[in-house]
Design a protein around this motif. Structure first.
Motif, PDB file in Angstrom:
ATOM      1  N   LEU A 196      43.054  49.351  -3.064  1.00  0.00           N
ATOM      2  CA  LEU A 196      41.681  49.210  -3.547  1.00  0.00           C
ATOM      3  C   LEU A 196      40.877  50.475  -3.267  1.00  0.00           C
ATOM      4  CD1 LEU A 196      40.882  45.611  -2.206  1.00  0.00           C
ATOM      5  CD2 LEU A 196      41.546  46.235  -4.539  1.00  0.00           C
ATOM      6  N   SER A 197      39.878  50.699  -4.087  1.00  0.00           N
ATOM      7  CA  SER A 197      38.937  51.785  -3.821  1.00  0.00           C
ATOM      8  C   SER A 197      38.050  51.405  -2.645  1.00  0.00           C
ATOM      9  CB  SER A 197      38.075  52.056  -5.047  1.00  0.00           C
ATOM     10  OG  SER A 197      37.212  50.949  -5.290  1.00  0.00           O
ATOM     11  N   ASP A 198      37.354  52.385  -2.085  1.00  0.00           N
ATOM     12  CA  ASP A 198      36.491  52.114  -0.946  1.00  0.00           C
ATOM     13  C   ASP A 198      35.434  51.066  -1.286  1.00  0.00           C
ATOM     14  OD1 ASP A 198      37.956  53.984   0.374  1.00  0.00           O
ATOM     15  OD2 ASP A 198      36.318  55.420   0.671  1.00  0.00           O
ATOM     16  N   SER A 199      34.845  51.161  -2.464  1.00  0.00           N
ATOM     17  CA  SER A 199      33.810  50.191  -2.859  1.00  0.00           C
ATOM     18  C   SER A 199      34.404  48.805  -3.032  1.00  0.00           C
ATOM     19  CB  SER A 199      33.111  50.637  -4.147  1.00  0.00           C
ATOM     20  OG  SER A 199      34.041  50.764  -5.212  1.00  0.00           O
ATOM     21  N   GLU A 200      35.621  48.732  -3.547  1.00  0.00           N
ATOM     22  CA  GLU A 200      36.281  47.430  -3.704  1.00  0.00           C
ATOM     23  C   GLU A 200      36.623  46.824  -2.342  1.00  0.00           C
ATOM     24  OE1 GLU A 200      38.576  47.931  -8.009  1.00  0.00           O
ATOM     25  OE2 GLU A 200      39.477  48.780  -6.188  1.00  0.00           O
ATOM     26  N   VAL A 201      37.007  47.660  -1.390  1.00  0.00           N
ATOM     27  CA  VAL A 201      37.282  47.169  -0.036  1.00  0.00           C
ATOM     28  C   VAL A 201      36.028  46.521   0.540  1.00  0.00           C
ATOM     29  CG1 VAL A 201      37.832  47.848   2.333  1.00  0.00           C
ATOM     30  CG2 VAL A 201      39.128  48.817   0.425  1.00  0.00           C
ATOM     31  N   LEU A 202      34.898  47.176   0.396  1.00  0.00           N
ATOM     32  CA  LEU A 202      33.645  46.623   0.906  1.00  0.00           C
ATOM     33  C   LEU A 202      33.337  45.277   0.260  1.00  0.00           C
ATOM     34  CD1 LEU A 202      31.379  49.774   1.111  1.00  0.00           C
ATOM     35  CD2 LEU A 202      31.822  48.196   2.987  1.00  0.00           C
ATOM     36  N   MET A 203      33.475  45.197  -1.043  1.00  0.00           N
ATOM     37  CA  MET A 203      33.101  43.974  -1.747  1.00  0.00           C
ATOM     38  C   MET A 203      34.055  42.825  -1.433  1.00  0.00           C
ATOM     39  SD  MET A 203      30.314  44.658  -3.193  1.00  0.00           S
ATOM     40  CE  MET A 203      30.159  43.099  -4.059  1.00  0.00           C
ATOM     41  N   GLN A 204      35.332  43.116  -1.245  1.00  0.00           N
ATOM     42  CA  GLN A 204      36.309  42.047  -1.054  1.00  0.00           C
ATOM     43  C   GLN A 204      36.537  41.671   0.409  1.00  0.00           C
ATOM     44  OE1 GLN A 204      39.940  42.007  -3.262  1.00  0.00           O
ATOM     45  NE2 GLN A 204      39.110  43.186  -4.978  1.00  0.00           N
ATOM     46  N   CYS A 205      36.240  42.592   1.329  1.00  0.00           N
ATOM     47  CA  CYS A 205      36.622  42.365   2.722  1.00  0.00           C
ATOM     48  C   CYS A 205      35.452  42.199   3.675  1.00  0.00           C
ATOM     49  CB  CYS A 205      37.498  43.523   3.207  1.00  0.00           C
ATOM     50  SG  CYS A 205      38.999  43.757   2.235  1.00  0.00           S
ATOM     51  N   SER A 206      34.232  42.288   3.175  1.00  0.00           N
ATOM     52  CA  SER A 206      33.070  42.178   4.047  1.00  0.00           C
ATOM     53  C   SER A 206      32.174  41.026   3.620  1.00  0.00           C
ATOM     54  CB  SER A 206      32.258  43.480   4.014  1.00  0.00           C
ATOM     55  OG  SER A 206      31.021  43.316   4.687  1.00  0.00           O
ATOM     56  N   THR A 207      31.567  40.363   4.599  1.00  0.00           N
ATOM     57  CA  THR A 207      30.565  39.335   4.312  1.00  0.00           C
ATOM     58  C   THR A 207      29.211  39.947   3.994  1.00  0.00           C
ATOM     59  OG1 THR A 207      30.029  39.159   6.669  1.00  0.00           O
ATOM     60  CG2 THR A 207      31.703  37.640   5.800  1.00  0.00           C
ATOM     61  N   SER A 208      29.068  41.257   4.263  1.00  0.00           N
ATOM     62  CA  SER A 208      27.776  41.933   4.042  1.00  0.00           C
ATOM     63  C   SER A 208      28.035  43.389   3.677  1.00  0.00           C
ATOM     64  CB  SER A 208      26.918  41.844   5.307  1.00  0.00           C
ATOM     65  OG  SER A 208      27.664  42.305   6.431  1.00  0.00           O
ATOM     66  N   PRO A 209      28.491  43.654   2.445  1.00  0.00           N
ATOM     67  CA  PRO A 209      28.910  45.011   2.070  1.00  0.00           C
ATOM     68  C   PRO A 209      27.848  46.084   2.278  1.00  0.00           C
ATOM     69  CG  PRO A 209      29.587  43.422   0.403  1.00  0.00           C
ATOM     70  CD  PRO A 209      28.697  42.688   1.357  1.00  0.00           C
TER      71      PRO A 209
ATOM     72  N   ARG B 285      41.633  50.115   6.649  1.00  0.00           N
ATOM     73  CA  ARG B 285      42.864  50.803   6.241  1.00  0.00           C
ATOM     74  C   ARG B 285      43.799  51.035   7.433  1.00  0.00           C
ATOM     75  NH1 ARG B 285      42.324  51.732   1.008  1.00  0.00           N
ATOM     76  NH2 ARG B 285      40.309  52.339   0.102  1.00  0.00           N
ATOM     77  N   ARG B 286      43.249  51.255   8.614  1.00  0.00           N
ATOM     78  CA  ARG B 286      44.108  51.398   9.795  1.00  0.00           C
ATOM     79  C   ARG B 286      44.811  50.083  10.120  1.00  0.00           C
ATOM     80  NH1 ARG B 286      41.852  52.740  14.654  1.00  0.00           N
ATOM     81  NH2 ARG B 286      39.737  52.213  14.069  1.00  0.00           N
ATOM     82  N   ILE B 287      44.106  48.966   9.923  1.00  0.00           N
ATOM     83  CA  ILE B 287      44.720  47.647  10.118  1.00  0.00           C
ATOM     84  C   ILE B 287      45.873  47.458   9.139  1.00  0.00           C
ATOM     85  CG2 ILE B 287      44.338  45.170   9.779  1.00  0.00           C
ATOM     86  CD1 ILE B 287      41.473  45.654  10.838  1.00  0.00           C
ATOM     87  N   TRP B 288      45.621  47.756   7.883  1.00  0.00           N
ATOM     88  CA  TRP B 288      46.656  47.552   6.861  1.00  0.00           C
ATOM     89  C   TRP B 288      47.869  48.440   7.109  1.00  0.00           C
ATOM     90  CZ3 TRP B 288      42.223  48.088   2.803  1.00  0.00           C
ATOM     91  CH2 TRP B 288      41.445  46.916   2.837  1.00  0.00           C
ATOM     92  N   LYS B 289      47.639  49.686   7.527  1.00  0.00           N
ATOM     93  CA  LYS B 289      48.752  50.583   7.813  1.00  0.00           C
ATOM     94  C   LYS B 289      49.623  50.018   8.937  1.00  0.00           C
ATOM     95  CE  LYS B 289      49.858  55.384   8.981  1.00  0.00           C
ATOM     96  NZ  LYS B 289      49.308  56.736   9.272  1.00  0.00           N
TER      97      LYS B 289
END
Length: 342
Positions: A281-294, A306-310
């Motif tokens: 995902l792009s950085d903006s998509e990460v914020l929208m999909q993975c945060s309760t408050s982007p 990304r460090r978690i996913w790696k």
């Protein structure tokens, strides 16, 4: 029971007590409008933020708490305890003001509140000791939507901070113990607006001085969120799917020995595939999909994800991280850093 200035907050009506969640709603309304608590929140927001850094000479011994974790510390061993990176979450401080023993948690979901508060209280000592409480974090994150049904319009509030706060104050209020509420810097008392009109929390982190009980806004350098930062972040992500942690806060710190015992949490092998997909995902998509408050996340939010996913991609088997289901243990060294024992 919750007390402010030595007096019970309110005596909820029988009608309210019979409705699920209604006690918390009444309490939050009363506390948010209390002049003394509003003044205390204003003073806290006006206090300069403390920046916590590890590894420098003379740095105070501290314990850091991640989301959904808690730690109870003894002032004889630890000078500071705190958390940051809170947006829709709420930090809870409970301190025995006779002994200075202090418990801090980073609450993120109503269903862990009751069990989590019980965990926090276990090591605080005498049931009759005066307990000071600070609630800090969360903000007015609710978005108003118009819902139409039966030909009528209804206003529906959706958000994370408000139901969490209601649950916390309700559980504290229903306890047999007396909790002296010193700070209520949450929700509307902790909300500001950016140039685009997005609501944001004023305070997203704090630290408690264990000997004095003084609480100040704080942020932590990456190296001060040790030990085992990435593994602890992963536990936050996977614990909702791990029955071991249902209704409980994550255990991290051994109060008696001043060591970190990172209790095991498991993840399914397919988490590596999920992590690989999310990492595309792009950085903006990460914020929208993975945060309760982007709009409210700190600048390093995406990097942390990304460090978690790696790590999950490289370590798909959780038993390699926690061999034989044993905790990961870290001892504090003479310079205040942490060393892996097992």
């Amino acid at each position: 029971m919750l007390l402010v200035d030595g007096e019970p907050v309110l005596s909820t009506s029988a009608a309210a007590a019979s409705r699920t969640g209604a006690v918390g709603v009444e309490l939050v309304a009363a506390l948010a409008g209390h002049p003394g608590l509003r003044d205390a929140a204003d003073r806290l927001k006006a206090t300069s933020e403390t920046r916590i850094s590890a590894g420098r000479e003379g740095a105070p011994r501290h314990v850091y708490v991640f989301q959904r974790e808690y730690a109870t510390v003894d002032p004889a061993r630890v000078e500071l305890v705190g958390t940051d990176e809170a947006t829709t979450c709420i930090g809870v401080v409970i301190r025995n003001n006779r002994t200075g023993i202090t418990s801090v948690s980073h609450m993120d979901f109503p269903k862990i509140v009751e069990g989590g508060l019980k965990q926090m209280l276990e090591l605080l000592g005498d049931d009759n000791a005066p307990l000071d409480v600070h609630l800090i974090g969360g903000f007015s994150d609710a978005s108003t939507k118009v819902v139409r049904s039966s030909g009528k319009k209804h206003i529906k509030q959706e958000g994370y901070s408000y139901p969490l706060c209601c649950k916390i104050v309700e559980v504290l209020h229903k306890s047999q113990q007396q909790f002296h509420l010193r700070s209520f810097c949450v929700l509307e008392n902790n909300t500001t607006t950016d140039s685009l009109g997005n609501t944001l929390p004023v305070i997203g982190g704090f630290v408690v001085q264990t000997t004095s009980g003084v609480v100040t806004p704080a942020s932590f350098d990456m190296n001060s969120r040790c030990p085992d930062e990435v593994v602890r972040r992963i536990r936050v992500s996977v614990c909702s799917y791990d029955p071991t942690w249902q209704g409980r806060l994550l255990e991290t710190y051994d109060t008696q020995c001043d060591v970190f015992r990172i209790a095991p949490a498991c993840w399914m092998p397919n988490w590596a595939d999920i992590a690989s997909s999310l990492n595309q995902l792009s950085d903006s998509e990460v914020l929208m999909q993975c945060s309760t408050s982007p709009a409210a996340e700190p600048p390093h939010f995406v990097e942390n994800e990304r460090r978690i996913w790696k790590y999950l991609i490289n370590n798909p088997d959780w038993e390699e991280t926690f061999p034989k289901h044993k905790p990961r243990v870290f001892h504090r060294t003479s310079d205040g850093s942490w060393s892996r024992y097992s």
